[in-house]
Design an enzyme around this catalytic site. Structure first.
Site, short mmCIF file in Angstrom:
data_model
loop_
_atom_site.label_atom_id
_atom_site.label_comp_id
_atom_site.label_asym_id
_atom_site.label_seq_id
_atom_site.Cartn_x
_atom_site.Cartn_y
_atom_site.Cartn_z
N GLY A 11 19.70 18.14 13.89
CA GLY A 11 20.63 19.15 14.39
C GLY A 11 20.96 20.18 13.33
O GLY A 11 21.08 21.38 13.62
N THR A 12 21.10 19.73 12.10
CA THR A 12 21.44 20.65 11.02
C THR A 12 20.35 21.71 10.85
O THR A 12 20.65 22.91 10.71
CB THR A 12 21.63 19.86 9.70
OG1 THR A 12 22.64 18.88 9.90
CG2 THR A 12 22.00 20.77 8.54
N GLN B 113 26.78 17.52 19.87
CA GLN B 113 27.64 16.45 20.35
C GLN B 113 27.70 16.41 21.88
O GLN B 113 28.03 15.40 22.46
CB GLN B 113 29.05 16.61 19.76
CG GLN B 113 29.81 15.33 19.69
CD GLN B 113 29.18 14.29 18.78
OE1 GLN B 113 29.15 14.43 17.57
NE2 GLN B 113 28.63 13.24 19.36
N SER C 54 20.29 17.09 18.84
CA SER C 54 19.83 16.08 17.89
C SER C 54 19.75 14.74 18.61
O SER C 54 20.72 14.31 19.24
CB SER C 54 20.82 16.01 16.72
OG SER C 54 20.41 15.03 15.81
N HIS D 245 19.77 11.61 17.74
CA HIS D 245 20.51 10.39 17.42
C HIS D 245 21.90 10.33 18.05
O HIS D 245 22.59 9.33 17.95
CB HIS D 245 20.55 10.15 15.90
CG HIS D 245 21.44 11.03 15.10
ND1 HIS D 245 22.69 10.62 14.69
CD2 HIS D 245 21.27 12.28 14.60
CE1 HIS D 245 23.23 11.59 13.95
NE2 HIS D 245 22.40 12.61 13.90
N CYS E 31 30.37 13.12 8.55
CA CYS E 31 29.95 13.97 7.44
C CYS E 31 31.10 14.33 6.52
O CYS E 31 30.88 14.71 5.39
CB CYS E 31 29.31 15.25 7.97
SG CYS E 31 27.99 14.88 9.08
N1 PLP Z 1 26.50 19.47 14.90
C1 PLP Z 1 27.36 18.57 15.36
C2 PLP Z 1 28.42 18.98 16.32
C3 PLP Z 1 27.25 17.23 14.96
O1 PLP Z 1 28.12 16.34 15.41
C4 PLP Z 1 26.23 16.87 14.04
C5 PLP Z 1 26.10 15.49 13.55
O2 PLP Z 1 27.06 14.80 13.30
C6 PLP Z 1 25.35 17.88 13.60
C7 PLP Z 1 25.51 19.16 14.04
C8 PLP Z 1 24.24 17.58 12.65
O3 PLP Z 1 23.19 16.87 13.29
P1 PLP Z 1 22.17 16.05 12.42
O4 PLP Z 1 22.88 14.83 11.96
O5 PLP Z 1 21.05 15.71 13.37
O6 PLP Z 1 21.73 16.92 11.33
#
Ligand code: PLP
Length: 385
Positions: free
Chosen positions: A71-72, A178, A198, A200, A324
């Site tokens: 997702g990042t 999310q 994402s 997961h 995070c």
């Molecule tokens: N955006 C949101 C709203 C998230 O909750 C998360 C993960 O916690 C991310 C982005 C980042 O996703 P990833 O862990 O796949 O990098």
């Protein structure tokens, strides 16, 4: 000891069906999808099938789907691309409550050459739409607003915000990481140009994401190399994980209605039980405009971390904000944006349900949590009750 996982917004367990579908792509079908021989061909075909499946589920065309590593990466690519294709525009609009994948990038860009407007939220976590409307300008390169908040579960009116951006010819990105799996990800109903997902978060593996990029919008890749993903994301495809994310998304759609109803019922029982049994507690975020699985609370006079550790000792996995940001001593930026003072925000506890949770799990937590909070309060210098 009984173990109960109530941290499904941090991540979820890979569903057995997902793992079964993925497994042959590690050892049996190991060709490089770019190779000319049939080892590669059969793998390329599976990627095409997975792409078509994902596209159909979110109302997109297959060539609008870019597989990324998470997702990042999807968030970063969307924003970088929007700025790169609009070199004369240096304004970004985002919100105060974004995930670090967007927030930290925007802060970094603000230190370079961008002007960043961060839209405020009210005490229930709702976006200030008046401020948003006023901030859209001829210089805006991109709007990046999350669909559902990972800490509170609050859902933003992305459809309306995206429509307003579209009317002004501004690219609109939503971080739907999310929301994926719980909300209907129809990109046309949502009016978005770019959308991040994402796996997961919906019972797929960690380390694979999707960036939806609407056909016709200008796009520049973040990493260069081979011509993978139609030149939009260089790097040999993560085949097994691509199979995994497509399977996980299909399952999420198949189960969504039944699962959301069941989980929302458990969430409501959890919320009502906590508020009833624990004095000086409050729910954070809008009570209704939230994801079906998310409940987050503030308990006066205590630290969220201490509550977490005690819950962990009794077999319950929870969180005191997003995965995070936990580990840092700073209070949640989401809660402070909602107007809570630092000492209030420190008492936060996030309980996020998933499809494996049962009513017995909720009863167990409701049985132990009031005692934990009471004990911690007795030890707290702030508590005189
Ligand atoms: N955006 C949101 C709203 C998230 O909750 C998360 C993960 O916690 C991310 C982005 C980042 O996703 P990833 O862990 O796949 O990098």
């Amino acid at each position: 000891m009984k173990t109960i996982y109530l941290d499904n917004n941090a991540t979820t367990r890979v569903a057995p069906e997902v793992l079964t579908e993925m497994t042959p792509y590690f050892s049996e079908f190991y060709g490089n999808p770019s190779s000319m021989h049939s080892f590669g061909g059969q793998v390329a075909k599976k990627i095409a099938e997975s792409r078509a499946k994902v596209a159909a589920l979110i109302g997109a065309d297959p060539d609008e789907i870019i597989f990324t590593s998470c997702g990042t990466e999807s968030d970063n690519t969307a924003i970088h691309s929007a700025l790169a294709v609009n070199p004369e525009k240096r304004h970004i609009i985002t919100s105060r409550v974004e995930h670090p994948a967007v927030k930290a990038l925007c802060e970094h860009l603000a230190e370079k050459d961008c002007r960043v407007t961060t839209i405020e939220v009210d005490s229930a976590g709702n976006l200030d739409m008046d401020q948003y409307k006023k901030s859209l300008s001829a210089d805006t390169a991109v709007v990046s607003l999350m669909w559902a908040n990972n800490e509170t579960g609050v859902i933003f009116p992305v459809e309306e915000a995206a429509q307003l951006a579209r009317e002004r010819g501004i690219l609109f990105h939503t971080d739907a990481v999310q929301a994926g799996g719980s909300l209907d990800l129809d990109v046309n109903a949502l009016n978005v140009d770019l959308m991040s997902l994402s796996a997961h978060k919906f019972y797929g593996p960690k380390g694979i994401g999707i960036l939806y990029a609407r056909r016709g919008i200008p796009f520049l890749p973040m990493q260069t190399g081979g011509g993978h993903e139609r030149g939009r994301r260089a790097g040999t495809e993560n085949v097994a994980y691509i199979v995994g994310i497509a399977t996980a998304l299909r399952l999420a759609y198949e189960e969504q209605q039944e699962s959301n109803t069941r989980i929302a019922r458990l969430r409501d029982k959890l919320i009502a039980g906590v508020l009833e049994r624990i004095p000086d507690s409050r729910l954070t975020g809008h009570p209704a405009q939230r994801l079906p699985n998310s409940a987050s609370f503030l308990f006066k006079y205590i630290e969220g971390e201490s509550t977490l550790l005690r819950l962990d000792l009794l077999g319950v996995a929870a969180s005191s904000g997003s995965a995070c940001t936990s580990g840092s001593l700073e209070p949640s930026h989401v809660l402070t944006a909602m107007g809570f003072r630092h000492e209030e925000a420190h008492g936060s506890l996030r309980l996020t349900l998933g499809k494996e949770n049962s009513e017995a799990d909720v009863d167990y937590v409701l049985g132990i949590l009031p005692g934990i909070v009471e004990k911690l309060r007795r030890m707290s210098p702030l508590f005189d009750g």
